[in-house]
Design a protein around this motif. Structure first.
Motif, PDB file in Angstrom:
ATOM      1  N   ASP A  42      -1.212  -3.846  -3.466  1.00 20.91           N
ATOM      2  CA  ASP A  42      -2.476  -3.523  -2.922  1.00 20.91           C
ATOM      3  C   ASP A  42      -3.524  -4.798  -3.131  1.00 20.91           C
ATOM      4  OD1 ASP A  42      -3.130  -2.888  -5.511  1.00 20.91           O
ATOM      5  OD2 ASP A  42      -3.910  -1.280  -5.260  1.00 20.91           O
ATOM      6  N   GLU A  43      -4.592  -4.597  -2.708  1.00 21.55           N
ATOM      7  CA  GLU A  43      -5.876  -5.660  -2.928  1.00 21.55           C
ATOM      8  C   GLU A  43      -5.314  -7.098  -2.344  1.00 21.55           C
ATOM      9  OE1 GLU A  43      -6.400  -4.784  -6.980  1.00 21.55           O
ATOM     10  OE2 GLU A  43      -8.084  -3.691  -6.702  1.00 21.55           O
TER      11      GLU A  43
ATOM     12  N   SER B 116       0.875 -10.787   4.657  1.00 20.37           N
ATOM     13  CA  SER B 116       1.603  -9.519   3.942  1.00 20.37           C
ATOM     14  C   SER B 116       2.980  -9.684   3.643  1.00 20.37           C
ATOM     15  CB  SER B 116       0.856  -8.352   4.569  1.00 20.37           C
ATOM     16  OG  SER B 116       1.277  -8.348   5.935  1.00 20.37           O
TER      17      SER B 116
ATOM     18  N   GLU C  92       0.851  -1.300   0.136  1.00 22.02           N
ATOM     19  CA  GLU C  92      -0.049   0.128   0.228  1.00 22.02           C
ATOM     20  C   GLU C  92       0.873   1.335  -0.118  1.00 22.02           C
ATOM     21  OE1 GLU C  92      -3.243  -0.118  -0.237  1.00 22.02           O
ATOM     22  OE2 GLU C  92      -3.654  -2.097   0.267  1.00 22.02           O
TER      23      GLU C  92
ATOM     24  N   ARG D  79      -1.951  -9.278 -11.408  1.00 27.23           N
ATOM     25  CA  ARG D  79      -2.418 -10.052 -10.189  1.00 27.23           C
ATOM     26  C   ARG D  79      -1.361 -11.216  -9.944  1.00 27.23           C
ATOM     27  NH1 ARG D  79      -4.974  -8.498  -6.065  1.00 27.23           N
ATOM     28  NH2 ARG D  79      -6.086 -10.169  -4.791  1.00 27.23           N
TER      29      ARG D  79
ATOM     30  N   HIS E 121       2.060  -3.640  -8.505  1.00 24.70           N
ATOM     31  CA  HIS E 121       2.233  -2.498  -9.517  1.00 24.70           C
ATOM     32  C   HIS E 121       3.772  -1.775  -9.606  1.00 24.70           C
ATOM     33  CE1 HIS E 121      -1.874  -1.029  -8.613  1.00 24.70           C
ATOM     34  NE2 HIS E 121      -1.614  -1.668  -7.444  1.00 24.70           N
TER      35      HIS E 121
ATOM     36  N   GLU F 275       0.700  -3.306 -14.134  1.00 25.57           N
ATOM     37  CA  GLU F 275       0.140  -3.875 -12.812  1.00 25.57           C
ATOM     38  C   GLU F 275      -0.316  -5.382 -13.223  1.00 25.57           C
ATOM     39  OE1 GLU F 275      -4.507  -2.601 -12.154  1.00 25.57           O
ATOM     40  OE2 GLU F 275      -2.892  -1.112 -11.727  1.00 25.57           O
TER      41      GLU F 275
ATOM     42  N   VAL G 143      -5.421 -10.587  -0.817  1.00 26.78           N
ATOM     43  CA  VAL G 143      -6.365 -11.473  -0.398  1.00 26.78           C
ATOM     44  C   VAL G 143      -5.797 -12.572   0.112  1.00 26.78           C
ATOM     45  CG1 VAL G 143      -8.381 -12.745  -1.083  1.00 26.78           C
ATOM     46  CG2 VAL G 143      -8.119 -10.348  -2.142  1.00 26.78           C
TER      47      VAL G 143
ATOM     48  N   SER H 251      -2.728 -13.619  -2.416  1.00 26.27           N
ATOM     49  CA  SER H 251      -2.900 -12.855  -3.812  1.00 26.27           C
ATOM     50  C   SER H 251      -2.797 -11.529  -3.453  1.00 26.27           C
ATOM     51  CB  SER H 251      -4.122 -13.211  -4.662  1.00 26.27           C
ATOM     52  OG  SER H 251      -5.240 -12.812  -4.081  1.00 26.27           O
ATOM     53  N   PHE H 252      -2.169 -10.625  -4.380  1.00 27.61           N
ATOM     54  CA  PHE H 252      -2.304  -9.220  -4.619  1.00 27.61           C
ATOM     55  C   PHE H 252      -1.893  -8.650  -6.059  1.00 27.61           C
ATOM     56  CE2 PHE H 252       2.196 -10.639  -4.120  1.00 27.61           C
ATOM     57  CZ  PHE H 252       2.764  -9.857  -4.762  1.00 27.61           C
ATOM     58  N   THR H 253      -2.243  -7.459  -5.939  1.00 26.03           N
ATOM     59  CA  THR H 253      -1.991  -6.793  -7.429  1.00 26.03           C
ATOM     60  C   THR H 253      -0.686  -6.045  -7.212  1.00 26.03           C
ATOM     61  OG1 THR H 253      -4.404  -6.325  -7.767  1.00 26.03           O
ATOM     62  CG2 THR H 253      -2.747  -4.893  -9.102  1.00 26.03           C
TER      63      THR H 253
END
Length: 516
Positions: free
Chosen positions: A280-281, A309, A271, A301, A294, A299, A283, A290-292
């Motif tokens: 971010d995002e 985290s 973040e 997935r 950047h 970007e 889960v 999982s995350f996105t």
């Protein structure tokens, strides 16, 4: 084969101000360096080092073909009698001299090899394996070298590691192997001890990655205090082209200040849109996180087979390092998803999914808090039982910090043996008990196999997670009389899951349990 001369080696030591006696009159060709008399090769410089060094080691090295030797001032006169006629380099700083001589003797392979160094209190091994998996995805299997806690692979050597970062002669030999084998890159874990004692001195890193910093390795035989530990780790930035820094680390400002010594600094964080690589995002699930991602304007997935985290943070570090090596987004995502790390966040599930065993090498407060909080979040409602001990003879803070870190996240603790070395494991476990909150449910079982079996016994009857911590892939236990064989935590996990499946065979097929 690279060849230098004793005169050139003496010149390097003189230029560094650490040559204590005139260069030998007889010049000889030198083809490498070694500090182990059992493996020295003909034509090499033998380094006389270590508290356990004996003059007989030099005699053995000469018999095997060593053409010269390097020693400190304290041993010069004695060793001249042991190996009369063999030229010697005498130095006032043996560790730095060993690094300088090894670098030249092996032909400075770092100049022809893309090399990434990773340091931090936790996550070095996982991040290194993530980066290795990405490089292999982009360049082909076995194209990335590895020097770290678990294994050493350099295109020639492929074996379990003895130290996280080897001594300078071995390290430079590994780099030379990787160069000569035309590996695409080499990733190495860089320990605080390696930086403090100049094992990596002079190694030119394309990228130096600093993951995090926490209290660890404080003892009379490691680091005297946190400042010594921290300042040792920060030395990594003095030998890299690009520094990669975690903005989420404690003391990030100080880390960034030290990183400014490098020509270039890039950052990552969770973040953190201001960072060069960020996520971010997020889960979380029982299968991982999982995350996105950047990075550099794109970007993607990312699916990781690890929880928490902190795993996403490690993946950001690996992705940014891979990007600096010129690897594109698809290979980064594919490599991260395919990462497997021996003894690190290995999951073992029962067939009925009522029992999960997790094996992880976590062995300090920072790693415990990160892992256990992630497991508690991912396995909501499950009973969590942790099995661990604390090492003897060093890192004494762990026996107090680990129980305190675990207690908020687990339901039951089983204290056991973990490399007690010179100490009685019962005494270590008693210290760990005293660190727990009053009345916290726990027991002490000194035999590690019995401790694991007891944890799996306690897990029956409801959905549970058994955590086997701090030994990971290791199959030796450091005891008072040396190393003795032991079952790896992975094997203990497999046995526990198999026993559960046998007990519940009416609901299971006959296939053996599998790890992922």
């Amino acid at each position: 084969m690279n060849t230098t001369t004793l005169t050139e080696l003496a010149g390097d030591l003189a230029a560094a101000g650490i040559l204590s006696s005139p260069a030998p009159r007889a010049d000889v060709a030198v083809t490498g360096a070694s500090c182990d008399s059992r493996v020295v090769s003909a034509g090499e410089l033998f380094v006389c080092k270590g508290a356990a060094f004996r003059p007989a080691f030099l005699a053995s090295a000469v018999e095997r073909g060593a053409v010269a030797y390097l020693c400190d001032e304290a041993h010069a006169a004695e060793l001249a009698d042991v190996a009369p006629g063999v030229p010697a380099l005498v130095t006032s700083d043996l560790r730095r001299a060993m690094a300088l001589c090894s670098a030249r003797a092996f032909g400075r392979p770092d100049r022809d090899l893309r090399t990434v160094g990773i340091t931090g209190t936790k996550g070095k091994t996982t991040t290194a394996y993530m980066l290795r998996s990405i490089v292999d995805a982009a360049c082909g299997a076995r194209s990335c070298g590895m020097i770290g806690t678990v294994e050493t692979y350099d295109g020639v050597v492929d074996e379990p590691s003895r130290n996280t970062t080897p001594e300078a002669p071995d390290l430079w030999r590994n780099l030379a192997h990787a160069r000569d084998s035309r590996l695409s890159a080499l990733v190495m874990e860089v320990s605080s001890q390696a930086l403090k004692y100049d094992r990596t001195f002079g190694v030119g890193l394309d990228v130096a990655c600093f993951l995090n910093i926490g209290l660890d390795h404080i003892s009379p035989v490691e680091h005297a205090d946190f400042e010594d530990y921290f300042s040792s780790k920060l030395k990594i930035f003095s030998q890299c082209e690009t520094a990669v820094v975690n903005l989420d680390s404690d003391h990030a400002d100080r880390i960034l200040k030290a990183a400014s010594r490098a020509p270039r600094t890039l950052t990552f964080g969770i973040e953190r849109p201001e960072a060069d690589a960020w996520a971010d995002e997020l889960v979380a699930s029982e299968e991982g996180v999982s995350f996105t991602l950047h990075l550099d304007g794109w970007e993607r997935r990312v699916e990781l087979p690890f929880p928490g985290s902190f795993s996403a943070s490690n993946a950001l570090a690996a992705a940014l390092c891979a990007h600096l090596l010129g690897i594109g987004p698809e290979d980064i995502v594919r490599g991260l998803a395919a990462t497997r790390v021996p003894g690190r966040m290995e999951f073992y599930h029962s067939r009925d999914r009522q029992l999960t065993a997790i094996v992880d090498f976590a062995h300090n407060r920072l790693a415990f808090e990160s892992l256990l909080s992630a497991v508690r979040a991912a396995f909501s409602g499950a009973r969590i039982i942790a099995v661990f001990g604390a090492v003897g003879g060093k890192a004494q803070e762990r026996r107090h910090e680990l129980p305190k870190a675990a207690a908020p996240f687990v339901d039951y603790l089983v204290f056991t043996t973990d490399d007690p070395w010179t100490e009685d494991p019962r005494d270590i476990c008693r210290e760990m008990e005293r660190a727990l909150p009053d009345g916290f449910p726990h027991e002490v079982i000194i035999d590690r196999e019995e401790a694991a079996a007891r944890a799996f016994e306690l897990a029956e009857g409801r959905r549970s997670v058994v955590l086997l911590l701090a030994k990971g892939h290791e199959t030796r236990m450091h005891m008072r009389d040396g190393y003795v064989p032991c079952l790896s935590d992975g094997e203990l996990a497999r046995r526990g899951i198999a026993a559960h499946d046998r007990a519940h065979s009416a609901d299971a097929d006959t296939d053996a349990p599998s790890a992922r």
